[in-house]
Every structure is written in structure tokens, then in C-alpha cells.
Design an enzyme around this catalytic site. Structure first.
Site, PDB file in Angstrom:
ATOM      1  N   HIS A   1      13.812   0.412  -2.439  1.00  0.00           N
ATOM      2  CA  HIS A   1      12.970   0.690  -1.277  1.00  0.00           C
ATOM      3  C   HIS A   1      13.845   1.386  -0.237  1.00  0.00           C
ATOM      4  O   HIS A   1      14.878   0.856   0.167  1.00  0.00           O
ATOM      5  CB  HIS A   1      12.376  -0.598  -0.704  1.00  0.00           C
ATOM      6  CG  HIS A   1      11.421  -0.330   0.416  1.00  0.00           C
ATOM      7  ND1 HIS A   1      10.054  -0.216   0.234  1.00  0.00           N
ATOM      8  CD2 HIS A   1      11.646  -0.089   1.737  1.00  0.00           C
ATOM      9  CE1 HIS A   1       9.485   0.067   1.402  1.00  0.00           C
ATOM     10  NE2 HIS A   1      10.432   0.152   2.328  1.00  0.00           N
ATOM     11  N   CYS A   2      13.424   2.586   0.155  1.00  0.00           N
ATOM     12  CA  CYS A   2      14.254   3.364   1.068  1.00  0.00           C
ATOM     13  C   CYS A   2      13.643   3.376   2.466  1.00  0.00           C
ATOM     14  O   CYS A   2      12.544   3.912   2.658  1.00  0.00           O
ATOM     15  CB  CYS A   2      14.390   4.794   0.544  1.00  0.00           C
ATOM     16  SG  CYS A   2      15.342   5.823   1.669  1.00  0.00           S
TER      17      CYS A   2
END
Ligand SMILES: [Zn+2]
Ligand SMILES: [Zn+2]
Length: 267
Positions: free
Chosen positions: A124-125
Site C-alpha cells: 500500500h503506497c
């Protein structure tokens, strides 16, 4: 189209666009206007620099708003959920997510921020406020490449403006302007180096994941031997009972004092 309401992700997106706008401001107002005002290189660099920003923005927006490969919510009959969770699984099997209870394909992982399972989830960025998964990895990589190009471009322009302060015939001699220009140039240099190196590190990670066809989550699980150990632990727990291992050699009844860790792809 999806957008996650995560404060950290929203702040990161704002920081990203602030950094891009600042780079554009410094390059056009403090480097090109002062160093290349009467040269053909002035407009050429303005057009090229803003073209890179345009492609960067498109790639970024697509990575932000694109569905990363969310597994459709399909809640089946979970009366035997507990049995399914404890069963050792092969890599090719569909599994049931213990968090969102979705029946998911192999290599899908649960994201705690998106609260959904994502196919071939990489991570998850916060910079795209989205997961990097099967369907938006391309845009994420494009975004990284454009940030890298923009950083190299900015650093090159700053260095050129220092080596050749007056390309063309006019050159400002005002002291305060020169100082402001120097300050902005140094800030841009720091910003570009920071983002550039950061992005190169992520890019190397991404390319490794692509070449070895293994997401960081899977790499972590396999390298640490976590899954292997977990498999063996569960097989032993099936024989000795679901109690703390310290009690395994005691010939007592199967009183549940310890929760067996579950095999899970979740992060
Ligand atoms: Zn899930
Ligand atoms: Zn996510």
C-alpha cells in the site's frame, strides 16, 4: 474508480503536488527566466519540463484512482470458515480472507488500509493513497519513472544555471535576486535528490518483484521461512492439540490455552 479516505495518503498526495508545483515554479521563474531568457533553450526547456510534469500527473492520477485489482466481495457459506483457516494451503488454492471474509484467488493479499483484498498486491503506497496491485502497477511504475526523469532534469538545470548563469544576452546583477535564486536552486536540488533517490530505491524493488514474479509480501513470507514454519506448527498442533506448545508433552486433556497462528497472506 476508487479513492481511499486515509489521512496519511491524502497528506502524501498534497505533498507530492506541492513538490511538483514548487519544482515547476523554481525551474521556470528562477532558472529559465534568469539564465535562458533570450535563448531558444528557455522555451524549449519550459515545454519539455512541463511535458514531463503532464505525463507524471496523468500516471499519478491513474495510479491513485484506478482499481488496483480489488477482489470482488463474494461472501460464501462460511460455516466451516474456522476449518478452512486452519487447513494448510498450496499456492494455487483460493483462500478465504480472515479479515474481509472474501473468497480470493491465489496471490491476493489483504490491505488493512483499503480494508479489501487486492490481487497480486505489492504494497500500500501512501504517495498514491492506494494499493499497488495487478491493475495499477503499470501506472505506479510510470509515475516512478517520470519522477526520476523530473529529478534528473531539475538537477541538470540547476547545475547548468550555475555553470552558465546567463545563456542569452541579459543577466541580472541584483544581489537580492541572485540570493533568492540561489536559495530556490539549493532547495530544488535537495528536493530532487531526495525524491530521486527515494524513487530509484522503490523502482529497484518493483523491478525485482516483476523479474522474480514475487511480490514483497510473498518474498517476506518465503524468505523468513514463516509459511514453512507455520505449516509444520499447524501439523504438529493438529496432533498435539490447540494448546501452548509447552503443554504438548504433558499427557493432559486438550484444554485450549493457546491460539494456533493461522496461515495467512495478510499483512
Ligand atoms: Zn481481505
Ligand atoms: Zn491498500
Amino acid at each position: 474508480m476508487s479513492f481511499i479516505k486515509d489521512p496519511c495518503g491524502i497528506v502524501c498526495i498534497l505533498v507530492t503536488y506541492f513538490a511538483i508545483l514548487y519544482a515547476d515554479y523554481v525551474v521556470t521563474q528562477w532558472i529559465i527566466v534568469y539564465s535562458m531568457q533570450n535563448s531558444i533553450w528557455g522555451p524549449v526547456n519550459v515545454v519539455l519540463f512541463n511535458t514531463v510534469i503532464f505525463f507524471l500527473t496523468i500516471a499519478h492520477l491513474k495510479a491513485v484512482f484506478c482499481d488496483p485489482g480489488l477482489v470482488p466481495i463474494a461472501r460464501l457459506d462460511f460455516s466451516d470458515l474456522h476449518a478452512a483457516r486452519n487447513k494448510p494451503m498450496s499456492d494455487e488454492e483460493w483462500t478465504v480472507c480472515t479479515r474481509c471474509e472474501t473468497y480470493r484467488p491465489p496471490r491476493a493479499h489483504h490491505c488493512r488500509i483499503c480494508k479489501r483484498c487486492v490481487k497480486k498486491m505489492d504494497h500500500h503506497c501512501p504517495w498514491i493513497n492506494n494499493c499497488v496491485g495487478e491493475r495499477n502497477q503499470k501506472y505506479f511504475l510510470q509515475f516512478l519513472v517520470y519522477v526520476c526523469i523530473l529529478s534528473i532534469y531539475s538537477v541538470s538545470l540547476v547545475i547548468i544555471s550555475w555553470i552558465y548563469p546567463c545563456i542569452g544576452d541579459t543577466c541580472s546583477t541584483d544581489l537580492s535576486e541572485t540570493q533568492s535564486r540561489m536559495l530556490h536552486s539549493v532547495l530544488l536540488l535537495l528536493e530532487s535528490s531526495l525524491f530521486g533517490l527515494f524513487v530509484v530505491a522503490i523502482m529497484i524493488d518493483q523491478l525485482h518483484a516483476i523479474f522474480y514474479d514475487e511480490t514483497p509480501i510473498e518474498a517476506l513470507q518465503f524468505r523468513s521461512g514463516y509459511r514453512m514454519a507455520n505449516h509444520k506448527f499447524i501439523l504438529l498442533a493438529n496432533v498435539f492439540g490447540h494448546m501452548h506448545p509447552a503443554y504438548w508433552l504433558f499427557p493432559c486433556s486438550d484444554a485450549k490455552t493457546y491460539d494456533t497462528p493461522l496461515i495467512s497472506h495478510d499483512v
